[in-house]
Design a protein around this motif. Structure first.
Motif, PDB file in Angstrom:
ATOM      1  N   LYS A   1       0.892  -1.198  -0.187  1.00  0.00           N
ATOM      2  CA  LYS A   1       0.041  -0.083   0.122  1.00  0.00           C
ATOM      3  C   LYS A   1       0.882   1.308   0.010  1.00  0.00           C
ATOM      4  N   CYS A   2       1.905   1.378   0.861  1.00  0.00           N
ATOM      5  CA  CYS A   2       2.763   2.459   0.700  1.00  0.00           C
ATOM      6  C   CYS A   2       3.554   2.547  -0.605  1.00  0.00           C
ATOM      7  N   LEU A   3       4.055   1.535  -1.194  1.00  0.00           N
ATOM      8  CA  LEU A   3       4.460   1.576  -2.598  1.00  0.00           C
ATOM      9  C   LEU A   3       3.538   2.174  -3.520  1.00  0.00           C
ATOM     10  N   VAL A   4       2.164   1.639  -3.453  1.00  0.00           N
ATOM     11  CA  VAL A   4       1.204   2.175  -4.460  1.00  0.00           C
ATOM     12  C   VAL A   4       0.958   3.913  -3.970  1.00  0.00           C
ATOM     13  N   GLY A   5       1.041   3.943  -2.778  1.00  0.00           N
ATOM     14  CA  GLY A   5       0.777   5.423  -2.249  1.00  0.00           C
ATOM     15  C   GLY A   5       1.940   6.315  -2.825  1.00  0.00           C
ATOM     16  N   ASP A   6       3.006   5.866  -2.927  1.00  0.00           N
ATOM     17  CA  ASP A   6       4.062   6.660  -3.469  1.00  0.00           C
ATOM     18  C   ASP A   6       4.217   6.583  -4.949  1.00  0.00           C
TER      19      ASP A   6
ATOM     20  N   MET B   1      14.783   9.965  -7.979  1.00  0.00           N
ATOM     21  CA  MET B   1      14.669   8.517  -7.885  1.00  0.00           C
ATOM     22  C   MET B   1      15.287   8.324  -6.575  1.00  0.00           C
ATOM     23  N   LEU B   2      16.242   9.021  -6.104  1.00  0.00           N
ATOM     24  CA  LEU B   2      16.934   8.872  -4.827  1.00  0.00           C
ATOM     25  C   LEU B   2      16.029   9.206  -3.502  1.00  0.00           C
ATOM     26  N   VAL B   3      15.230  10.244  -3.718  1.00  0.00           N
ATOM     27  CA  VAL B   3      13.943  10.728  -2.687  1.00  0.00           C
ATOM     28  C   VAL B   3      13.194   9.348  -2.705  1.00  0.00           C
ATOM     29  N   HIS B   4      12.797   8.829  -3.635  1.00  0.00           N
ATOM     30  CA  HIS B   4      11.650   7.688  -3.368  1.00  0.00           C
ATOM     31  C   HIS B   4      12.625   6.336  -2.965  1.00  0.00           C
ATOM     32  N   GLU B   5      13.854   6.193  -3.398  1.00  0.00           N
ATOM     33  CA  GLU B   5      14.526   4.936  -2.765  1.00  0.00           C
ATOM     34  C   GLU B   5      14.430   5.520  -1.088  1.00  0.00           C
ATOM     35  N   ASN B   6      14.926   6.527  -0.747  1.00  0.00           N
ATOM     36  CA  ASN B   6      15.133   6.800   0.694  1.00  0.00           C
ATOM     37  C   ASN B   6      13.655   6.500   1.452  1.00  0.00           C
ATOM     38  N   ARG B   7      12.502   6.883   0.844  1.00  0.00           N
ATOM     39  CA  ARG B   7      11.213   6.691   1.361  1.00  0.00           C
ATOM     40  C   ARG B   7      10.988   5.141   1.347  1.00  0.00           C
ATOM     41  N   ILE B   8      11.410   4.249   0.420  1.00  0.00           N
ATOM     42  CA  ILE B   8      11.173   2.909   0.469  1.00  0.00           C
ATOM     43  C   ILE B   8      12.116   2.452   1.710  1.00  0.00           C
ATOM     44  N   SER B   9      13.224   2.647   1.787  1.00  0.00           N
ATOM     45  CA  SER B   9      14.104   2.326   2.957  1.00  0.00           C
ATOM     46  C   SER B   9      13.660   2.419   4.352  1.00  0.00           C
ATOM     47  N   LYS B  10      12.714   3.456   4.495  1.00  0.00           N
ATOM     48  CA  LYS B  10      12.241   3.657   5.646  1.00  0.00           C
ATOM     49  C   LYS B  10      10.948   2.959   6.062  1.00  0.00           C
ATOM     50  N   ILE B  11      10.265   2.228   5.097  1.00  0.00           N
ATOM     51  CA  ILE B  11       9.021   1.525   5.433  1.00  0.00           C
ATOM     52  C   ILE B  11       9.358  -0.100   5.084  1.00  0.00           C
ATOM     53  N   ILE B  12      10.417  -0.593   4.797  1.00  0.00           N
ATOM     54  CA  ILE B  12      10.784  -1.789   4.630  1.00  0.00           C
ATOM     55  C   ILE B  12      10.457  -2.744   5.948  1.00  0.00           C
ATOM     56  N   PRO B  13       9.730  -3.792   5.863  1.00  0.00           N
ATOM     57  CA  PRO B  13       9.332  -4.428   7.073  1.00  0.00           C
ATOM     58  C   PRO B  13      10.544  -5.111   7.650  1.00  0.00           C
ATOM     59  N   VAL B  14      10.546  -5.680   8.916  1.00  0.00           N
ATOM     60  CA  VAL B  14      11.795  -6.210   9.642  1.00  0.00           C
ATOM     61  C   VAL B  14      11.877  -7.780   9.077  1.00  0.00           C
TER      62      VAL B  14
END
Length: 112
Positions: free
Chosen positions: A36-41, A61-74
């Motif tokens: 859902k976060c990926l789709v929201g982004d 692209m680096l902005v979006h990559e940074n966002r992804i790195s913060k939401i990666i599941p444990v």
């Protein structure tokens, strides 16, 4: 007058591949929240665990990559790949469908 030209070598694509566990209810929720976060982004599902997003520049692209790195599941594995628009456009996609036998002639039932 100068024209801003988009270069197929500067426009970028982000591809996110992931393999997340879904055995427990908490793991399923984490995987669903990640999607859902990926789709929201702005990402689009390419295949079930592969999402892609077009970005106008490497910096964006680096902005979006940074966002992804913060939401990666444990738990699980997430891979991020970058491609230029030129590289992405040269991707070959093959989609095959299983051949289905045609239906045999139907037999009409007479009720009366």
């Amino acid at each position: 007058m100068s024209f801003l030209r988009f270069s197929e070598y500067k426009i970028m694509w982000i591809i996110v591949f992931f393999d997340l566990p879904t055995e427990s209810k908490a793991q399923r929720k984490a995987a669903a929240d990640f999607r859902k976060c990926l789709v929201g982004d702005g990402f689009t599902m390419f295949q079930y665990s592969i999402y892609v997003r077009h970005t106008p520049s490497r910096e964006n692209m680096l902005v979006h990559e940074n966002r992804i790195s913060k939401i990666i599941p444990v738990e699980g594995k997430v891979c991020i790949m970058h491609l230029t628009d030129k590289q992405f456009s040269e991707m070959k996609i093959y989609e095959r469908h299983k051949k289905v036998k045609p239906l045999t002639d139907a037999i009409q039932l007479e009720l009366f």
